[in-house]
Design an enzyme around this catalytic site. Structure first.
Site, PDB file in Angstrom:
ATOM      1  N   GLU A   7       0.826  -1.212   0.000  1.00  0.00           N
ATOM      2  CA  GLU A   7       0.000   0.000   0.000  1.00  0.00           C
ATOM      3  C   GLU A   7       0.860   1.261   0.000  1.00  0.00           C
ATOM      4  OE1 GLU A   7      -2.098  -2.914   2.921  1.00  0.00           O
ATOM      5  OE2 GLU A   7      -0.075  -2.534   2.209  1.00  0.00           O
ATOM      6  N   CYS A  29      -2.517  -2.798   7.438  1.00  0.00           N
ATOM      7  CA  CYS A  29      -2.053  -2.713   8.830  1.00  0.00           C
ATOM      8  C   CYS A  29      -2.256  -1.273   9.335  1.00  0.00           C
ATOM      9  CB  CYS A  29      -0.579  -3.100   8.902  1.00  0.00           C
ATOM     10  SG  CYS A  29       0.527  -1.855   8.187  1.00  0.00           S
TER      11      CYS A  29
END
Length: 164
Positions: free
Chosen positions: A60, A88
């Site tokens: 990401e 996360c």
């Protein structure tokens, strides 16, 4: 939800899965990500944490950096992120700060997931939070991870057995 939207979500998730395969034998967990604006992929990323020895190089984060460069802006409004594993806390923070409109993820992460798996960073009534859609192509995304960790365990087992 319209059939076209479902088709597009599936299509872009498959593109994220393809990106996950780029981790190859680097030792990186196979997570892939694409960022889409106006139905076009503007950035791709996969985990390079092991390869680069940098804890920040999640799929990401790599995709967000590329998208910001492509748009010449830190604001990714109008963009949707497709990622094979639930982000996360670090990545969720970057998603919030980059103002992505939507996040679509495949497999839940009950250990580190920050969009509903382990915790939900979006529940704090933030001034800004993206729309989240979970479990798109979940089986395919989860199987990719299961295969990786199975191979990793087999490799560790093989390396720990002394040759007699």
């Amino acid at each position: 939800m319209s059939k076209k939207k479902i088709k597009n979500d599936n299509y872009f998730m498959y593109k994220a899965i393809y990106e996950a395969y780029k981790t190859d034998d680097s030792g990186d967990v196979p997570v892939g990500c694409v960022i889409v604006k106006d139905e076009k992929i503007i950035a791709r990323g996969h985990n390079t944490k092991e390869k680069s020895n940098c804890a920040c190089n999640h799929a990401e984060m790599n995709a967000i950096k590329k998208a910001c460069k492509k748009l010449d802006s830190w604001r990714l409004t109008g963009c949707t992120m497709y990622v094979t594993l639930e982000p996360c806390p670090m990545c969720a923070g970057a998603i919030i700060n980059s103002r992505l409109d939507k996040v679509v993820y495949g497999a839940r992460d009950m250990r580190f997931g920050a969009l509903g798996g382990k915790t939900n960073l979006l529940e704090d009534n933030l001034e800004y939070s993206p729309e989240v859609e979970s479990e798109v192509k979940e089986k395919e995304c989860a199987d990719l991870l299961k295969t990786f960790f199975k191979k990793l365990r087999e490799k560790e087992k093989k390396n720990s057995n002394p040759i007699i």
